[in-house]
Design a protein around this motif. Sequence first.
Motif, PDB file in Angstrom:
ATOM      1  N   LEU A  27     -28.619  17.628  30.841  1.00  0.00           N
ATOM      2  CA  LEU A  27     -29.095  17.051  29.588  1.00  0.00           C
ATOM      3  C   LEU A  27     -28.589  17.881  28.411  1.00  0.00           C
ATOM      4  O   LEU A  27     -28.368  19.088  28.528  1.00  0.00           O
ATOM      5  N   THR A  28     -28.397  17.234  27.293  1.00  0.00           N
ATOM      6  CA  THR A  28     -27.959  17.935  26.093  1.00  0.00           C
ATOM      7  C   THR A  28     -29.003  18.949  25.653  1.00  0.00           C
ATOM      8  O   THR A  28     -30.203  18.776  25.874  1.00  0.00           O
ATOM      9  N   THR A  29     -28.523  19.998  25.006  1.00  0.00           N
ATOM     10  CA  THR A  29     -29.439  20.891  24.311  1.00  0.00           C
ATOM     11  C   THR A  29     -29.949  20.160  23.076  1.00  0.00           C
ATOM     12  O   THR A  29     -29.392  19.128  22.666  1.00  0.00           O
ATOM     13  N   ASP A  30     -30.974  20.691  22.456  1.00  0.00           N
ATOM     14  CA  ASP A  30     -31.483  20.062  21.240  1.00  0.00           C
ATOM     15  C   ASP A  30     -30.417  20.029  20.150  1.00  0.00           C
ATOM     16  O   ASP A  30     -30.329  19.059  19.384  1.00  0.00           O
ATOM     17  N   GLU A  31     -29.598  21.080  20.070  1.00  0.00           N
ATOM     18  CA  GLU A  31     -28.536  21.108  19.067  1.00  0.00           C
ATOM     19  C   GLU A  31     -27.515  20.007  19.327  1.00  0.00           C
ATOM     20  O   GLU A  31     -27.094  19.299  18.402  1.00  0.00           O
ATOM     21  N   GLN A  32     -27.107  19.850  20.570  1.00  0.00           N
ATOM     22  CA  GLN A  32     -26.135  18.814  20.916  1.00  0.00           C
ATOM     23  C   GLN A  32     -26.713  17.416  20.679  1.00  0.00           C
ATOM     24  O   GLN A  32     -26.043  16.538  20.132  1.00  0.00           O
ATOM     25  N   PHE A  33     -27.959  17.234  21.101  1.00  0.00           N
ATOM     26  CA  PHE A  33     -28.593  15.930  20.931  1.00  0.00           C
ATOM     27  C   PHE A  33     -28.715  15.567  19.459  1.00  0.00           C
ATOM     28  O   PHE A  33     -28.415  14.428  19.065  1.00  0.00           O
ATOM     29  N   LEU A  34     -29.163  16.510  18.644  1.00  0.00           N
ATOM     30  CA  LEU A  34     -29.384  16.211  17.231  1.00  0.00           C
ATOM     31  C   LEU A  34     -28.088  15.764  16.563  1.00  0.00           C
ATOM     32  O   LEU A  34     -28.068  14.764  15.843  1.00  0.00           O
ATOM     33  N   ARG A  35     -27.033  16.497  16.790  1.00  0.00           N
ATOM     34  CA  ARG A  35     -25.758  16.150  16.166  1.00  0.00           C
ATOM     35  C   ARG A  35     -25.279  14.779  16.639  1.00  0.00           C
ATOM     36  O   ARG A  35     -24.829  13.953  15.856  1.00  0.00           O
ATOM     37  N   ARG A  36     -25.386  14.541  17.952  1.00  0.00           N
ATOM     38  CA  ARG A  36     -24.918  13.259  18.507  1.00  0.00           C
ATOM     39  C   ARG A  36     -25.731  12.087  17.979  1.00  0.00           C
ATOM     40  O   ARG A  36     -25.183  11.059  17.593  1.00  0.00           O
ATOM     41  N   ILE A  37     -27.060  12.234  17.956  1.00  0.00           N
ATOM     42  CA  ILE A  37     -27.894  11.096  17.566  1.00  0.00           C
ATOM     43  C   ILE A  37     -27.685  10.751  16.100  1.00  0.00           C
ATOM     44  O   ILE A  37     -27.682   9.578  15.712  1.00  0.00           O
ATOM     45  N   TYR A  38     -27.484  11.762  15.267  1.00  0.00           N
ATOM     46  CA  TYR A  38     -27.196  11.488  13.861  1.00  0.00           C
ATOM     47  C   TYR A  38     -25.865  10.758  13.718  1.00  0.00           C
ATOM     48  O   TYR A  38     -25.755   9.762  12.986  1.00  0.00           O
ATOM     49  N   LEU A  39     -24.832  11.245  14.391  1.00  0.00           N
ATOM     50  CA  LEU A  39     -23.519  10.606  14.283  1.00  0.00           C
ATOM     51  C   LEU A  39     -23.547   9.187  14.842  1.00  0.00           C
ATOM     52  O   LEU A  39     -22.959   8.263  14.261  1.00  0.00           O
ATOM     53  N   ASP A  40     -24.239   8.984  15.962  1.00  0.00           N
ATOM     54  CA  ASP A  40     -24.239   7.670  16.607  1.00  0.00           C
ATOM     55  C   ASP A  40     -25.120   6.650  15.904  1.00  0.00           C
ATOM     56  O   ASP A  40     -24.854   5.447  15.969  1.00  0.00           O
TER      57      ASP A  40
ATOM     58  N   LEU B 110     -16.729  12.144  26.036  1.00  0.00           N
ATOM     59  CA  LEU B 110     -16.467  12.870  24.803  1.00  0.00           C
ATOM     60  C   LEU B 110     -15.631  11.978  23.902  1.00  0.00           C
ATOM     61  O   LEU B 110     -14.591  11.463  24.318  1.00  0.00           O
ATOM     62  N   ARG B 111     -16.105  11.777  22.676  1.00  0.00           N
ATOM     63  CA  ARG B 111     -15.424  10.865  21.755  1.00  0.00           C
ATOM     64  C   ARG B 111     -15.061  11.577  20.471  1.00  0.00           C
ATOM     65  O   ARG B 111     -15.822  12.413  19.985  1.00  0.00           O
ATOM     66  N   ARG B 112     -13.913  11.253  19.943  1.00  0.00           N
ATOM     67  CA  ARG B 112     -13.556  11.751  18.629  1.00  0.00           C
ATOM     68  C   ARG B 112     -14.324  10.944  17.589  1.00  0.00           C
ATOM     69  O   ARG B 112     -14.591   9.755  17.780  1.00  0.00           O
ATOM     70  N   MET B 113     -14.716  11.578  16.502  1.00  0.00           N
ATOM     71  CA  MET B 113     -15.406  10.853  15.437  1.00  0.00           C
ATOM     72  C   MET B 113     -14.548   9.693  14.954  1.00  0.00           C
ATOM     73  O   MET B 113     -13.324   9.780  14.903  1.00  0.00           O
TER      74      MET B 113
ATOM     75  N   ARG C 137     -12.190  21.273  16.835  1.00  0.00           N
ATOM     76  CA  ARG C 137     -12.486  20.065  17.606  1.00  0.00           C
ATOM     77  C   ARG C 137     -13.995  19.864  17.745  1.00  0.00           C
ATOM     78  O   ARG C 137     -14.462  18.741  17.867  1.00  0.00           O
ATOM     79  N   GLU C 138     -14.731  20.945  17.750  1.00  0.00           N
ATOM     80  CA  GLU C 138     -16.183  20.795  17.852  1.00  0.00           C
ATOM     81  C   GLU C 138     -16.724  20.012  16.670  1.00  0.00           C
ATOM     82  O   GLU C 138     -17.674  19.231  16.819  1.00  0.00           O
ATOM     83  N   PHE C 139     -16.146  20.197  15.499  1.00  0.00           N
ATOM     84  CA  PHE C 139     -16.595  19.422  14.345  1.00  0.00           C
ATOM     85  C   PHE C 139     -16.134  17.977  14.447  1.00  0.00           C
ATOM     86  O   PHE C 139     -16.882  17.053  14.120  1.00  0.00           O
ATOM     87  N   LEU C 140     -14.913  17.741  14.903  1.00  0.00           N
ATOM     88  CA  LEU C 140     -14.311  16.416  14.846  1.00  0.00           C
ATOM     89  C   LEU C 140     -14.663  15.519  16.032  1.00  0.00           C
ATOM     90  O   LEU C 140     -14.273  14.352  16.052  1.00  0.00           O
ATOM     91  N   PHE C 141     -15.387  16.052  17.011  1.00  0.00           N
ATOM     92  CA  PHE C 141     -15.748  15.248  18.179  1.00  0.00           C
ATOM     93  C   PHE C 141     -17.255  15.011  18.238  1.00  0.00           C
ATOM     94  O   PHE C 141     -18.048  15.859  17.815  1.00  0.00           O
ATOM     95  N   VAL C 142     -17.624  13.853  18.777  1.00  0.00           N
ATOM     96  CA  VAL C 142     -19.034  13.557  19.075  1.00  0.00           C
ATOM     97  C   VAL C 142     -19.276  14.085  20.479  1.00  0.00           C
ATOM     98  O   VAL C 142     -18.840  13.488  21.459  1.00  0.00           O
TER      99      VAL C 142
END
Length: 654
Positions: free
Chosen positions: A95-108, A455-458, A648-653
Amino acid sequence: MRGGHSRQWNGWVSCITVTALVCTALLSEPTEAQQRRPAQTPPKSKLPTEVNSARRAPVAKVKTDALAEVRKSAARIDELVEANYTKYKVEPNPLTTDEQFLRRIYLDVTGTIPDLQRTRSFLRRTDKERRERVIDQLLDQEGYVAHQYNFWADLLRLRDRIGRLDMTPYQNWIKASIRTNKPYDVMVREILTAEGKVWDNPATGYYLNDPGMPLDNMNNTVRIFLGTQIGCAQCHDHPFDRWTQKEFYELAAFTGQTLTQATGNTMRSYGDLQRTIREQRDSAGQFVEIAGHKARFNTIQTVFQTNRSLVTDVPNRELRLPDTYQYDDAKPSSVVQPKSLFGKKVSAAKGQNRREIFADWLAAPENPRFSRAMANRIWKQYMGVGLIEPVDDIRDESQAENEPLLAFLEQELIRLKFDLKEFQRIILNSKTYQRQSSPIELSPGEPYHYPGPLLRRMSPEQVWDSFLTLAIPSPDAFAKTQDPKFRDVIDVDFEKAKPEDLVKKAAQLDDEFLSARVRNAKENPYKYKGVLLARAYELPSPLPPGHFLREFGQSDRELIGANSTDGSIPQILTMLNGPITHMLLEQGSVMYDSVMREKKPKDQLDVIFLSILNRMPTPQEFALAEKEIQTAGPRGFGNVIWALVNTREFLFVQ
């Protein structure tokens, strides 16, 4: 790991080491070129100071009383996915960490990274329901409307203008449909049955987007809403699918009586007015002056085309097979009667409204492709790959990677009465969605069993909107609206209008709505170095070549789903030299002010990482960044910021 994404992912010794895009300043002394880079010192131009959010209608809320059902359905998704883990011996991702989840859910959900305040607030929380709550909060925000609109804009090829026709009412109708959470089937029915002018019935924009091309429009309709490609059958029997040319024409006959311009007496009056106007042009052909009124000839033509463009049905008009028709089941040039392709067989008798019958068939729960196609599209939106690929080429023999799962998603969409927000809410609450991403690149036809999202690019829009979040206090401040008076000024009844009426209207349009003076008055407060800083869904469509969004792959809106997330050399140059990355270092930017509010270098670096990557730096990253600041002085903060947005960490979801 394999494929392009894995090669990129394995290249991360640290998020601030040498990347494929740039050589950052964090590993060594700044080079001479880096010292010259204009981003190191605040540019003279200042960022917009407008902070008052544009007035928009409220966003429809999620159904708070449906949470138990959401949990149950999300758990069922996980059961069906996990059955394939066992079947194909797949090890699921953690499962994602809270940091990973937060960034992904906002972007998605909202199309942008979270800002510093929201990142800190979420990461402090320890309650078990924190993920559920942030999902609901984001689905209720304007950002949801923005990101969903970008999805539809790419799918429906939304453009500001078709020729001279202003399509703003149609675009705003799509936004309003998302904002009010209009059921998907209702939205589609309104699109397919709309008639009139675009400012009276904005849904007519769907047909007006393909003026005079009813066969192409039908091909697009089936591809968008049924996930099926029948375009080859427009000219001959489909070589790879079962559709015949006659079947294509039978389906197209449902809209064969539909025109995208005025007819009859209206068009005769239109022709008379056009001749008079052309005769009154000045010697240079630029202006027309009649009865003391003077206007640009081009603006008068805008009035003409805008009022000529409308959706109307001509009951006695019939679609015929082409005169080159070569098959034995019908004669060339013979009249074609409307008939559906699959599922419940429907047709239209004389006097019946063909488009209403067609819309009822296409958007019905019983249609075997309607809910299937949309469920598959949304699954891909969040998981990176559809259960059937390509998502717009579903055939009788198409095999879903997980047929029980796709069948369940279809039934959920129907159970929810095509409530797309609640449907997405279920997927977002699943463990399958919340697992860490898989940094692989699939080969065509290669199955994927969803150990986590790919893994998806923004998307271009996500990159742009994330930079706005880092730079300006109110990214949603600007809204692309149309003055209600515009309709009253431009609307013309050709059968009653006189030539001087058209000239007068054209002059008023230029003076009050179309001039550069009026446009600049609206946009200049939101510009930086000539670039309008508005969320992607409020920018012109399509944007001109060379704009940041186009460089990063935004579609020109000519083809369905033509956005690209591929990297390119122009993107590197844009990140190196364009004003969008440099504005982060401008005094008054959110990034600059957030860093300067802190007094200790450690706290300043924490702010930079939490703002850009939405996590704290690792010890190795902190040591590298601290060394850069010690070496370069205040300039070092700019180097760290500039380096991180190029990773790449910034530019990828993730």
